[in-house]
Design a protein around this motif. Structure first.
Motif, PDB file in Angstrom:
ATOM      1  N   ALA A  16      -2.939  -9.901   3.732  1.00  0.00           N
ATOM      2  CA  ALA A  16      -1.516  -9.600   3.858  1.00  0.00           C
ATOM      3  C   ALA A  16      -1.373  -8.154   4.293  1.00  0.00           C
ATOM      4  O   ALA A  16      -2.119  -7.287   3.841  1.00  0.00           O
ATOM      5  N   ILE A  17      -0.404  -7.896   5.171  1.00  0.00           N
ATOM      6  CA  ILE A  17      -0.003  -6.516   5.461  1.00  0.00           C
ATOM      7  C   ILE A  17       1.199  -6.238   4.579  1.00  0.00           C
ATOM      8  O   ILE A  17       2.150  -7.035   4.536  1.00  0.00           O
ATOM      9  N   VAL A  18       1.147  -5.139   3.825  1.00  0.00           N
ATOM     10  CA  VAL A  18       2.227  -4.821   2.879  1.00  0.00           C
ATOM     11  C   VAL A  18       2.699  -3.385   3.100  1.00  0.00           C
ATOM     12  O   VAL A  18       1.985  -2.572   3.692  1.00  0.00           O
ATOM     13  N   ALA A  26       2.009  -6.379  -4.657  1.00  0.00           N
ATOM     14  CA  ALA A  26       1.861  -7.523  -3.750  1.00  0.00           C
ATOM     15  C   ALA A  26       0.645  -8.353  -4.163  1.00  0.00           C
ATOM     16  O   ALA A  26       0.688  -9.595  -4.152  1.00  0.00           O
ATOM     17  N   ALA A  27      -0.439  -7.675  -4.549  1.00  0.00           N
ATOM     18  CA  ALA A  27      -1.640  -8.402  -4.985  1.00  0.00           C
ATOM     19  C   ALA A  27      -1.330  -9.227  -6.232  1.00  0.00           C
ATOM     20  O   ALA A  27      -1.787 -10.365  -6.372  1.00  0.00           O
ATOM     21  N   ILE A  45      -2.959  -3.102   2.928  1.00  0.00           N
ATOM     22  CA  ILE A  45      -3.662  -4.388   3.151  1.00  0.00           C
ATOM     23  C   ILE A  45      -4.087  -4.993   1.810  1.00  0.00           C
ATOM     24  O   ILE A  45      -4.573  -4.284   0.934  1.00  0.00           O
ATOM     25  N   VAL A  46      -3.947  -6.303   1.676  1.00  0.00           N
ATOM     26  CA  VAL A  46      -4.508  -7.029   0.523  1.00  0.00           C
ATOM     27  C   VAL A  46      -5.309  -8.203   1.095  1.00  0.00           C
ATOM     28  O   VAL A  46      -4.759  -9.029   1.833  1.00  0.00           O
ATOM     29  N   VAL A  47      -6.596  -8.268   0.773  1.00  0.00           N
ATOM     30  CA  VAL A  47      -7.444  -9.373   1.243  1.00  0.00           C
ATOM     31  C   VAL A  47      -7.646 -10.329   0.068  1.00  0.00           C
ATOM     32  O   VAL A  47      -7.921  -9.885  -1.048  1.00  0.00           O
ATOM     33  N   ARG A  61       7.085 -12.784  -1.234  1.00  0.00           N
ATOM     34  CA  ARG A  61       8.252 -11.933  -0.940  1.00  0.00           C
ATOM     35  C   ARG A  61       7.875 -10.467  -0.731  1.00  0.00           C
ATOM     36  O   ARG A  61       8.652  -9.700  -0.191  1.00  0.00           O
ATOM     37  N   LEU A  62       6.686 -10.046  -1.228  1.00  0.00           N
ATOM     38  CA  LEU A  62       6.322  -8.628  -1.102  1.00  0.00           C
ATOM     39  C   LEU A  62       5.436  -8.382   0.122  1.00  0.00           C
ATOM     40  O   LEU A  62       4.977  -7.265   0.349  1.00  0.00           O
ATOM     41  N   THR A  63       5.186  -9.422   0.870  1.00  0.00           N
ATOM     42  CA  THR A  63       4.252  -9.364   1.991  1.00  0.00           C
ATOM     43  C   THR A  63       5.024  -9.255   3.306  1.00  0.00           C
ATOM     44  O   THR A  63       5.939 -10.027   3.534  1.00  0.00           O
ATOM     45  N   GLU A  64       4.626  -8.317   4.153  1.00  0.00           N
ATOM     46  CA  GLU A  64       5.321  -8.187   5.443  1.00  0.00           C
ATOM     47  C   GLU A  64       4.817  -9.240   6.427  1.00  0.00           C
ATOM     48  O   GLU A  64       5.578  -9.779   7.213  1.00  0.00           O
ATOM     49  N   ASP A  65       3.503  -9.488   6.377  1.00  0.00           N
ATOM     50  CA  ASP A  65       2.894 -10.488   7.252  1.00  0.00           C
ATOM     51  C   ASP A  65       1.639 -11.022   6.582  1.00  0.00           C
ATOM     52  O   ASP A  65       0.979 -10.296   5.834  1.00  0.00           O
TER      53      ASP A  65
END
Ligand SMILES: C[S@@+](CC[C@H](N)C(=O)[O-])C[C@H]1O[C@@H](n2cnc3c(N)ncnc32)[C@H](O)[C@@H]1O
Length: 366
Positions: A16-18, A26-27, A45-47, A61-65
């Motif tokens: 995710a791009i945050v 977000a994680a 970034i969250v992998v 909802r907290l993730t941009e992409d």
């Protein structure tokens, strides 16, 4: 991140791009709501890994992409040799056909010739430019994209993104589209309106429970309340009661129109320092007051924050909670000390180039 490739088995990693600063929150959302395993976080970034790649990934909802992971590294050198590596990893290290099949399960292939778009983002002092990295990505992908596909500037059926930040790079196939970060409810815009993902982070910090009353007394375009309504969908029948308003008539109207799209109530034209709400009946105030830059002057901030915190203290139940996003932490601390609130959480981030903090406070009692 030591360099790694998407492994051949069925479910590749995702990332995710945050908004920078929201990685931990977000994680937590990804882990709890998707049952995912978090593999690592880096700036913005969250992998993570999930058991199945499905449309639930698009509900964060907290993730941009959100992306299917192709390759990643934290060993870029800033030198031109990085470009050869980018090309090689893209060409040889990824099973793009497998990723495309998974992508089409979530975003059905449009009729006619598919379109594609390559996006390169780059931050840091590399000797090469962003467009050079983009060309290396395109060369690496060359053999994997059929000649019949046409490049598109926007609304492409398939997007491959390369995100470089210093020594770190990550590349993958985008699953989300612009709706994930922009939402569908935000038809009316206001100056200094929050990014929906940041508003969602504030709602997450509040940890609202079914049946509670949530107020945003300075609602602007209504983003925080809209995210509260979206968060409360998990409570099914019980929901939450949302109330809000703004000193600017145009803002109250914009928020009412935005919230009407999701079935939330009419908002008020009011002064947050004199709210027409009863004493001690609100569970949460979630609010993003002016920073004292774009919407009011720094000298006005101290008195405004003191007046609003006094009023929020009046409407909150004993033990009730305020989640506030401000840039001037000292002015807020001074105001909260005057009413004896206890700080419970702080998240630092940057908003439009300014440092800001989401802070949570508990009113005495309860
Ligand atoms: C940073 S904006 C809020 C943005 C909002 N969270 C959004 O996403 O659109 C701050 C808002 O506070 C409002 N405001 C300033 N002073 C106020 C007051 N005394 N009472 C109510 N609203 C006030 C401004 O009109 C502005 O809409």
């Amino acid at each position: 991140m030591a360099r790694s490739h998407s492994p051949p088995p069925e479910v590749p990693a995702c990332y995710a791009i945050v908004h920078p600063g929201l990685e931990e929150l977000a994680a937590e959302e990804i882990q709890r709501d998707l049952g995912a395993e978090i593999r690592r976080t880096a700036e913005g970034i969250v992998v993570f890994r999930v058991d199945a790649v499905d449309a639930r990934l698009l509900e964060m909802r907290l993730t941009e992409d959100v992306f299917l992971f192709g390759w990643g590294t934290d060993q870029l050198t800033y030198r031109a040799t990085d470009l050869d590596q980018i090309e090689r990893w893209t060409a040889r290290g990824v099973d793009w056909q497998h990723l495309l099949r998974l992508h089409h399960d979530i975003r059905p292939r449009p009729k006619g010739k598919p379109s594609y778009r390559l996006v390169t983002q780059m931050d840091g002092k590399h000797v090469y430019m962003r467009k050079d990295a983009g060309k290396a990505l395109a060369r690496g992908l060359g053999a994997h994209i059929p000649d019949s596909w046409r490049p598109a500037e926007e609304n492409a059926a398939v997007e491959v993104w390369l995100t470089i930040n210093g020594q770190t790079a990550i590349c993958g196939l985008r699953l989300s589209d612009r709706e994930m970060r922009h939402r569908t409810y935000k038809g009316e815009h206001r100056p200094a309106s929050l990014r929906p993902t940041v508003a969602a982070a504030m709602v997450r910090v509040a940890a609202i429970r079914p049946g509670e009353v949530v107020v945003d007394p300075m609602c602007g375009a209504g983003t925080i309340l809209a995210e509260t309504v979206a968060y409360a969908e998990r409570f099914r029948g019980q929901g939450v009661a949302v109330r809000g308003g703004d000193l600017e008539f145009g803002a109250a109207r914009a928020a009412t129109l935005n919230l009407r799209r999701i079935g939330a109530p009419h908002l008020c034209w009011w002064d947050a320092t004199r709210l027409p709400l009863p004493d001690a009946e609100t569970d949460h105030v979630i609010c993003n007051p002016p920073f004292g830059k774009q919407l009011s002057s720094p000298e006005e901030i101290g008195p405004l924050y003191r007046g609003m915190v006094r009023e929020y203290d009046r409407i909150l139940k004993p033990g009730g909670q305020a989640v506030l996003l401000v840039s001037d932490g000292n002015a807020l601390r001074e105001a909260t000390q005057a009413v004896g609130w206890t700080p419970t959480k702080r998240v630092r981030l940057r908003i439009l180039g300014q440092s800001a903090t989401i802070s949570a406070w508990r009113k005495q009692g309860g």
